[in-house]
Design a protein around this motif. Structure first.
Motif, PDB file in Angstrom:
ATOM      1  N   LEU A 135      36.246  42.570  45.500  1.00 24.52           N
ATOM      2  CA  LEU A 135      37.212  43.138  46.444  1.00 24.52           C
ATOM      3  C   LEU A 135      36.545  43.607  47.732  1.00 24.52           C
ATOM      4  O   LEU A 135      37.182  43.648  48.779  1.00 24.52           O
ATOM      5  CB  LEU A 135      37.931  44.327  45.790  1.00 24.52           C
ATOM      6  N   GLU A 136      35.262  43.948  47.650  1.00 28.24           N
ATOM      7  CA  GLU A 136      34.574  44.493  48.809  1.00 28.24           C
ATOM      8  C   GLU A 136      33.994  43.417  49.724  1.00 28.24           C
ATOM      9  O   GLU A 136      33.615  43.705  50.861  1.00 28.24           O
ATOM     10  CB  GLU A 136      33.440  45.415  48.339  1.00 28.24           C
ATOM     11  N   ASN A 137      33.936  42.172  49.245  1.00 29.99           N
ATOM     12  CA  ASN A 137      33.275  41.126  50.027  1.00 29.99           C
ATOM     13  C   ASN A 137      34.278  40.387  50.916  1.00 29.99           C
ATOM     14  O   ASN A 137      34.619  39.221  50.693  1.00 29.99           O
ATOM     15  CB  ASN A 137      32.566  40.142  49.092  1.00 29.99           C
ATOM     16  N   ILE A 138      34.740  41.083  51.931  1.00 25.09           N
ATOM     17  CA  ILE A 138      35.785  40.562  52.817  1.00 25.09           C
ATOM     18  C   ILE A 138      35.314  39.316  53.569  1.00 25.09           C
ATOM     19  O   ILE A 138      36.041  38.328  53.684  1.00 25.09           O
ATOM     20  CB  ILE A 138      36.233  41.646  53.825  1.00 25.09           C
ATOM     21  N   LYS A 139      34.091  39.346  54.075  1.00 24.49           N
ATOM     22  CA  LYS A 139      33.587  38.217  54.865  1.00 24.49           C
ATOM     23  C   LYS A 139      33.475  36.943  54.031  1.00 24.49           C
ATOM     24  O   LYS A 139      33.764  35.850  54.516  1.00 24.49           O
ATOM     25  CB  LYS A 139      32.232  38.575  55.482  1.00 24.49           C
ATOM     26  N   GLU A 140      33.065  37.085  52.773  1.00 24.77           N
ATOM     27  CA  GLU A 140      32.947  35.914  51.902  1.00 24.77           C
ATOM     28  C   GLU A 140      34.319  35.311  51.610  1.00 24.77           C
ATOM     29  O   GLU A 140      34.484  34.089  51.603  1.00 24.77           O
ATOM     30  CB  GLU A 140      32.253  36.293  50.597  1.00 24.77           C
ATOM     31  N   ILE A 141      35.312  36.166  51.380  1.00 25.83           N
ATOM     32  CA  ILE A 141      36.679  35.687  51.132  1.00 25.83           C
ATOM     33  C   ILE A 141      37.223  34.995  52.378  1.00 25.83           C
ATOM     34  O   ILE A 141      37.830  33.928  52.302  1.00 25.83           O
ATOM     35  CB  ILE A 141      37.604  36.851  50.723  1.00 25.83           C
ATOM     36  N   ALA A 142      36.994  35.606  53.547  1.00 21.70           N
ATOM     37  CA  ALA A 142      37.460  35.020  54.802  1.00 21.70           C
ATOM     38  C   ALA A 142      36.806  33.666  55.045  1.00 21.70           C
ATOM     39  O   ALA A 142      37.459  32.717  55.506  1.00 21.70           O
ATOM     40  CB  ALA A 142      37.177  35.969  55.964  1.00 21.70           C
ATOM     41  N   SER A 143      35.523  33.545  54.732  1.00 20.42           N
ATOM     42  CA  SER A 143      34.818  32.268  54.910  1.00 20.42           C
ATOM     43  C   SER A 143      35.371  31.204  53.973  1.00 20.42           C
ATOM     44  O   SER A 143      35.482  30.026  54.352  1.00 20.42           O
ATOM     45  CB  SER A 143      33.317  32.453  54.657  1.00 20.42           C
ATOM     46  N   PHE A 144      35.723  31.593  52.763  1.00 21.78           N
ATOM     47  CA  PHE A 144      36.322  30.659  51.801  1.00 21.78           C
ATOM     48  C   PHE A 144      37.644  30.115  52.334  1.00 21.78           C
ATOM     49  O   PHE A 144      37.917  28.914  52.297  1.00 21.78           O
ATOM     50  CB  PHE A 144      36.536  31.374  50.467  1.00 21.78           C
ATOM     51  N   ILE A 145      38.485  31.009  52.860  1.00 21.68           N
ATOM     52  CA  ILE A 145      39.772  30.604  53.430  1.00 21.68           C
ATOM     53  C   ILE A 145      39.557  29.716  54.644  1.00 21.68           C
ATOM     54  O   ILE A 145      40.233  28.705  54.828  1.00 21.68           O
ATOM     55  CB  ILE A 145      40.609  31.848  53.799  1.00 21.68           C
ATOM     56  N   GLU A 146      38.603  30.095  55.484  1.00 22.89           N
ATOM     57  CA  GLU A 146      38.304  29.341  56.699  1.00 22.89           C
ATOM     58  C   GLU A 146      37.874  27.912  56.370  1.00 22.89           C
ATOM     59  O   GLU A 146      38.363  26.939  56.958  1.00 22.89           O
ATOM     60  CB  GLU A 146      37.208  30.062  57.478  1.00 22.89           C
ATOM     61  N   GLU A 147      36.965  27.759  55.408  1.00 22.00           N
ATOM     62  CA  GLU A 147      36.429  26.439  55.063  1.00 22.00           C
ATOM     63  C   GLU A 147      37.433  25.578  54.305  1.00 22.00           C
ATOM     64  O   GLU A 147      37.528  24.373  54.538  1.00 22.00           O
ATOM     65  CB  GLU A 147      35.146  26.590  54.238  1.00 22.00           C
ATOM     66  N   HIS A 148      38.182  26.179  53.380  1.00 24.34           N
ATOM     67  CA  HIS A 148      39.056  25.399  52.495  1.00 24.34           C
ATOM     68  C   HIS A 148      40.459  25.166  53.052  1.00 24.34           C
ATOM     69  O   HIS A 148      41.166  24.278  52.572  1.00 24.34           O
ATOM     70  CB  HIS A 148      39.169  26.096  51.131  1.00 24.34           C
ATOM     71  N   LEU A 149      40.860  25.941  54.056  1.00 30.68           N
ATOM     72  CA  LEU A 149      42.222  25.774  54.583  1.00 30.68           C
ATOM     73  C   LEU A 149      42.242  25.497  56.082  1.00 30.68           C
ATOM     74  O   LEU A 149      42.760  24.472  56.522  1.00 30.68           O
ATOM     75  CB  LEU A 149      43.058  27.019  54.265  1.00 30.68           C
TER      76      LEU A 149
END
Length: 204
Positions: A135-149
């Motif tokens: 839950l704390e790793n906002i940048k990693e989640i954002a990067s996942f969304i950026e790359e996959h969508l």
């Protein structure tokens, strides 16, 4: 085509959505938010209509019947020009990619295998079954969304076809051919220089 991703699961997911939205905006993306609300059961108007729009103090409120068939069309119509739409809820929409939010002691029952399009879970404890983010790793989640969508949609889709509000799947060759034919025709018209996006609506 405007990509969208839904956040489902724990009801206390709004703070996470806000943080991820802020991170994606810092990266230069234009983000829209679509929130699932429970509307009152009484009819919107005395008439049998499928949509009601209310305009008040510069804001437009639209209430419209939506189902799995025309959800993609609705997103593209409302959020045209956006890089991504984050949907708060909408677990029942089949084709919508999803991230589930899990919290220890609040919401630990994963929906994996029960809903379609579940890409990963986001939790404050380790989840072994499938891809998991903290839950704390906002940048990693954002990067996942950026790359996959976001980046995938920009690179892969050259033309999108909707018929009667329903998206029609097109193979890459058909998409590229359709886009090429339309672009070639439009380029011969005046005031179409430097066109980046073309929208055509045909009523038969």
């Amino acid at each position: 085509m405007v990509p969208a991703i839904a956040f489902i699961g724990c009801e206390e997911r709004q703070e996470l959505i806000a943080d991820i939205t802020a991170e994606l905006k810092r990266r230069g993306y234009k983000i829209g938010l679509l929130k699932e609300e429970k509307l009152p059961e009484e009819p919107l108007t005395p008439l049998e209509v499928s949509a009601v729009a209310r305009l008040s103090f510069g804001r437009l409120f639209l209430e419209q019947e939506v189902d799995n068939e025309n959800f993609d069309f609705l997103i593209n119509r409302i959020f045209d020009g956006y890089d991504l739409v984050i949907a708060d809820g909408f677990a029942h929409i089949d084709r919508l990619p999803k991230l589930e939010v899990l919290k220890k002691g609040l919401y630990e029952k994963s929906l994996k295998g029960k809903v379609s399009g579940l890409l990963a879970s986001i939790s404050d404890y380790p989840v072994i079954n499938g891809k998991n983010f903290s839950l704390e790793n906002i940048k990693e989640i954002a990067s996942f969304i950026e790359e996959h969508l976001i980046k995938t949609t920009r690179k892969d889709i050259s033309a999108v076809l909707f018929v009667n509000g329903r998206r029609i799947p097109l193979k890459r060759y058909v998409r590229e051919t359709l886009a090429g034919v339309i672009e070639g025709f439009i380029s011969r018209l005046k005031m179409t220089e430097n066109a980046r996006e073309i929208l055509i609506k045909v009523r038969i």
